[in-house]
Every structure is written in structure tokens, then in C-alpha cells.
Scaffold this motif. Sequence first.
Motif, PDB file in Angstrom:
ATOM      1  N   VAL A 152     -42.231  45.365  -8.884  1.00  0.00           N
ATOM      2  CA  VAL A 152     -42.072  43.938  -9.148  1.00  0.00           C
ATOM      3  C   VAL A 152     -40.583  43.642  -9.201  1.00  0.00           C
ATOM      4  CG1 VAL A 152     -42.548  42.032 -10.738  1.00  0.00           C
ATOM      5  CG2 VAL A 152     -44.216  43.902 -10.502  1.00  0.00           C
ATOM      6  N   LEU A 153     -40.157  42.663  -8.413  1.00  0.00           N
ATOM      7  CA  LEU A 153     -38.784  42.166  -8.448  1.00  0.00           C
ATOM      8  C   LEU A 153     -38.868  40.809  -9.126  1.00  0.00           C
ATOM      9  CD1 LEU A 153     -37.746  43.144  -4.818  1.00  0.00           C
ATOM     10  CD2 LEU A 153     -37.434  44.455  -6.930  1.00  0.00           C
ATOM     11  N   LEU A 154     -38.303  40.707 -10.304  1.00  0.00           N
ATOM     12  CA  LEU A 154     -38.626  39.619 -11.225  1.00  0.00           C
ATOM     13  C   LEU A 154     -37.398  38.853 -11.684  1.00  0.00           C
ATOM     14  CD1 LEU A 154     -40.811  38.316 -13.077  1.00  0.00           C
ATOM     15  CD2 LEU A 154     -40.486  40.251 -14.626  1.00  0.00           C
ATOM     16  N   ASP A 155     -37.410  37.548 -11.433  1.00  0.00           N
ATOM     17  CA  ASP A 155     -36.364  36.663 -11.942  1.00  0.00           C
ATOM     18  C   ASP A 155     -36.637  36.423 -13.428  1.00  0.00           C
ATOM     19  OD1 ASP A 155     -34.217  34.915 -12.057  1.00  0.00           O
ATOM     20  OD2 ASP A 155     -35.281  33.255 -11.113  1.00  0.00           O
ATOM     21  N   ARG A 156     -35.611  36.248 -14.231  1.00  0.00           N
ATOM     22  CA  ARG A 156     -35.798  35.985 -15.669  1.00  0.00           C
ATOM     23  C   ARG A 156     -35.974  34.514 -15.969  1.00  0.00           C
ATOM     24  NH1 ARG A 156     -31.992  38.939 -20.032  1.00  0.00           N
ATOM     25  NH2 ARG A 156     -33.578  38.130 -21.448  1.00  0.00           N
ATOM     26  N   ARG A 157     -35.184  33.691 -15.335  1.00  0.00           N
ATOM     27  CA  ARG A 157     -35.147  32.268 -15.691  1.00  0.00           C
ATOM     28  C   ARG A 157     -35.999  31.471 -14.714  1.00  0.00           C
ATOM     29  NH1 ARG A 157     -29.380  30.533 -15.909  1.00  0.00           N
ATOM     30  NH2 ARG A 157     -29.354  31.846 -17.729  1.00  0.00           N
ATOM     31  N   MET A 158     -37.173  31.086 -15.181  1.00  0.00           N
ATOM     32  CA  MET A 158     -38.074  30.256 -14.381  1.00  0.00           C
ATOM     33  C   MET A 158     -38.611  29.146 -15.280  1.00  0.00           C
ATOM     34  SD  MET A 158     -40.069  33.099 -12.105  1.00  0.00           S
ATOM     35  CE  MET A 158     -40.467  34.183 -13.473  1.00  0.00           C
ATOM     36  N   PRO A 159     -38.948  28.010 -14.702  1.00  0.00           N
ATOM     37  CA  PRO A 159     -39.281  26.842 -15.519  1.00  0.00           C
ATOM     38  C   PRO A 159     -40.604  26.911 -16.291  1.00  0.00           C
ATOM     39  CG  PRO A 159     -39.498  26.329 -13.188  1.00  0.00           C
ATOM     40  CD  PRO A 159     -38.911  27.697 -13.276  1.00  0.00           C
ATOM     41  N   ASP A 160     -41.636  27.529 -15.760  1.00  0.00           N
ATOM     42  CA  ASP A 160     -42.929  27.471 -16.444  1.00  0.00           C
ATOM     43  C   ASP A 160     -43.172  28.650 -17.382  1.00  0.00           C
ATOM     44  OD1 ASP A 160     -43.272  29.359 -14.469  1.00  0.00           O
ATOM     45  OD2 ASP A 160     -45.213  28.634 -13.800  1.00  0.00           O
ATOM     46  N   THR A 161     -43.167  29.815 -16.842  1.00  0.00           N
ATOM     47  CA  THR A 161     -43.340  31.049 -17.604  1.00  0.00           C
ATOM     48  C   THR A 161     -42.149  31.925 -17.258  1.00  0.00           C
ATOM     49  OG1 THR A 161     -45.740  30.840 -17.424  1.00  0.00           O
ATOM     50  CG2 THR A 161     -44.876  33.002 -18.020  1.00  0.00           C
ATOM     51  N   THR A 162     -41.403  32.356 -18.255  1.00  0.00           N
ATOM     52  CA  THR A 162     -40.171  33.108 -17.983  1.00  0.00           C
ATOM     53  C   THR A 162     -40.474  34.503 -17.450  1.00  0.00           C
ATOM     54  OG1 THR A 162     -40.017  34.118 -20.175  1.00  0.00           O
ATOM     55  CG2 THR A 162     -39.021  31.920 -19.900  1.00  0.00           C
ATOM     56  N   GLY A 163     -39.476  35.088 -16.838  1.00  0.00           N
ATOM     57  CA  GLY A 163     -39.592  36.462 -16.380  1.00  0.00           C
ATOM     58  C   GLY A 163     -39.853  37.424 -17.532  1.00  0.00           C
ATOM     59  N   TYR A 197     -43.845  32.055  -6.670  1.00  0.00           N
ATOM     60  CA  TYR A 197     -42.740  31.125  -6.871  1.00  0.00           C
ATOM     61  C   TYR A 197     -42.656  30.643  -8.311  1.00  0.00           C
ATOM     62  CZ  TYR A 197     -42.827  31.008  -1.763  1.00  0.00           C
ATOM     63  OH  TYR A 197     -42.832  31.342  -0.432  1.00  0.00           O
ATOM     64  N   SER A 198     -43.475  31.214  -9.180  1.00  0.00           N
ATOM     65  CA  SER A 198     -43.434  30.855 -10.603  1.00  0.00           C
ATOM     66  C   SER A 198     -43.968  32.030 -11.414  1.00  0.00           C
ATOM     67  CB  SER A 198     -44.295  29.617 -10.879  1.00  0.00           C
ATOM     68  OG  SER A 198     -45.679  29.929 -10.743  1.00  0.00           O
ATOM     69  N   GLY A 199     -43.673  31.993 -12.701  1.00  0.00           N
ATOM     70  CA  GLY A 199     -44.186  33.030 -13.595  1.00  0.00           C
ATOM     71  C   GLY A 199     -45.697  33.004 -13.680  1.00  0.00           C
ATOM     72  N   LYS A 200     -46.275  31.802 -13.726  1.00  0.00           N
ATOM     73  CA  LYS A 200     -47.743  31.679 -13.785  1.00  0.00           C
ATOM     74  C   LYS A 200     -48.384  32.271 -12.544  1.00  0.00           C
ATOM     75  CE  LYS A 200     -48.015  27.695 -16.823  1.00  0.00           C
ATOM     76  NZ  LYS A 200     -48.350  26.278 -16.969  1.00  0.00           N
ATOM     77  N   ALA A 201     -47.819  31.989 -11.393  1.00  0.00           N
ATOM     78  CA  ALA A 201     -48.354  32.533 -10.145  1.00  0.00           C
ATOM     79  C   ALA A 201     -48.229  34.059 -10.130  1.00  0.00           C
ATOM     80  CB  ALA A 201     -47.629  31.925  -8.950  1.00  0.00           C
ATOM     81  N   ALA A 202     -47.139  34.587 -10.693  1.00  0.00           N
ATOM     82  CA  ALA A 202     -46.944  36.032 -10.746  1.00  0.00           C
ATOM     83  C   ALA A 202     -48.040  36.688 -11.579  1.00  0.00           C
ATOM     84  CB  ALA A 202     -45.573  36.366 -11.326  1.00  0.00           C
ATOM     85  N   ILE A 203     -48.352  36.098 -12.714  1.00  0.00           N
ATOM     86  CA  ILE A 203     -49.400  36.646 -13.581  1.00  0.00           C
ATOM     87  C   ILE A 203     -50.742  36.637 -12.847  1.00  0.00           C
ATOM     88  CG2 ILE A 203     -50.730  36.180 -15.683  1.00  0.00           C
ATOM     89  CD1 ILE A 203     -47.990  35.403 -16.980  1.00  0.00           C
ATOM     90  N   GLN A 204     -51.002  35.602 -12.069  1.00  0.00           N
ATOM     91  CA  GLN A 204     -52.253  35.532 -11.310  1.00  0.00           C
ATOM     92  C   GLN A 204     -52.288  36.551 -10.177  1.00  0.00           C
ATOM     93  OE1 GLN A 204     -52.385  31.406 -10.163  1.00  0.00           O
ATOM     94  NE2 GLN A 204     -53.365  30.784 -12.076  1.00  0.00           N
ATOM     95  N   LEU A 205     -51.155  36.783  -9.508  1.00  0.00           N
ATOM     96  CA  LEU A 205     -51.109  37.717  -8.380  1.00  0.00           C
ATOM     97  C   LEU A 205     -51.060  39.184  -8.801  1.00  0.00           C
ATOM     98  CD1 LEU A 205     -48.600  36.074  -5.858  1.00  0.00           C
ATOM     99  CD2 LEU A 205     -51.022  36.553  -5.478  1.00  0.00           C
TER     100      LEU A 205
END
Length: 192
Positions: free
Chosen positions: A54-65, A38-46
Motif C-alpha cells: 500500500v502506497l498511502l498519502d497521509r493528508r486526505m479530506p475524508d478519511t486520513t491516511g 482517490y480517498s481514504g474511504k475508497a481505500a478501506i473499501q478496496l
Amino acid sequence: MTGDTQPSSTVLVVEDERKLADFYAKWLSEAHEVLVAYSGKAAIQLFDESVDVVLLDRRMPDTTGDEVLEHIRSSSSDPGVAMVTAVKPSVDVVSMGFDEYVVKPVDKEELLSLTETLLRRAEHDEAMRRHYRIASKISLLEENLSGRELAASEEYTRLQEELDAIDDELSVADELSAEDVGALLRSTDGEQ
């Protein structure tokens, strides 16, 4: 896969809008193992080498897509990556390492088809995958920029030249599926 009900591929959904991410996961879970961030940071960890798409949103509040994409491309893994975003593409996409770029909203059929396309392309060698990435970007720019903007864009011209060079190296016609031929034709419609 005969009689085996285990998913053969892993899809990482990265989307900060929880309901949307959960819809994507539900749609995809029938055929794939799905990880949701649910966030860019979580994506990097997972993210790890087990992820195929990877299906990736560009605009996210913490770490961008865009930042997540850079992290993915700096790894030794090479999953198929689709930007699934509300951000309208511009010439800035030329330098990004995605395979496909889809502007929301997307429906279930489109998302499933996109995932299958990326999985199918992963079976090709690196040169063919580069070909698809560049053709996708050319098509994206042609759909979103005016003829004048395309003519003035050095990035667009460079992509065209790069695609021509790859085409000179590859004999792609025998290796393409009907859907991929359609994508290539859409990417070259503006040249006629």
C-alpha cells in the motif's frame, strides 16, 4: 516466473490528488496489478488480503491516511505499507504501523524501488520485518529532527532500545540485501 506476463503482486495506491495517483498507477502497472483509491474511504473499501503493498498519502479530506493505516493493521493481512506524503514526519510517526515513510515529491525510480523493497521484505519473518520498521523510523527521525530534539525524545530512545533488543535476537547480516544494509547503516549513522 517464466513466460508469464501476469503481475505477481498487487499494489494499492491511495492518493487524493487524481493526477498524481494516476501517474503512480501508470508507473507501477508495468510490473504489478494496481488498484487506485482517490480517498481514504475508497481505500478501506478496496483493501483486502490480495493487496501486497500500500502506497498511502497521509493528508486526505475524508478519511486520513493514518486512519486507513490503522484499518490495514487491524486486519489479518500484513501488506508492506509506505506513507508517500507531503507531511513532514515528526515524533508522532513512532506509533504508526508503516514500513517506510517517503516525503513527496517522488519520481518513478524511487516509487518502483520502494515497492520492490517492500515486496522483498515481505519474504522475511515477522521479527525481521519489525527490525526494518523500527530502523526505518529511527532513520526518519534522525533525518528530520535536530540532535537536541532526538536527545530529548523518549520515543526515539525507546525505538533505539527496541531495535537493540531485536538485534540481540536476530543474526541479520546474512539475510540482508545491499539496499537493506544501506538502510540500516543510515538508521545508525547518528549513533557514532
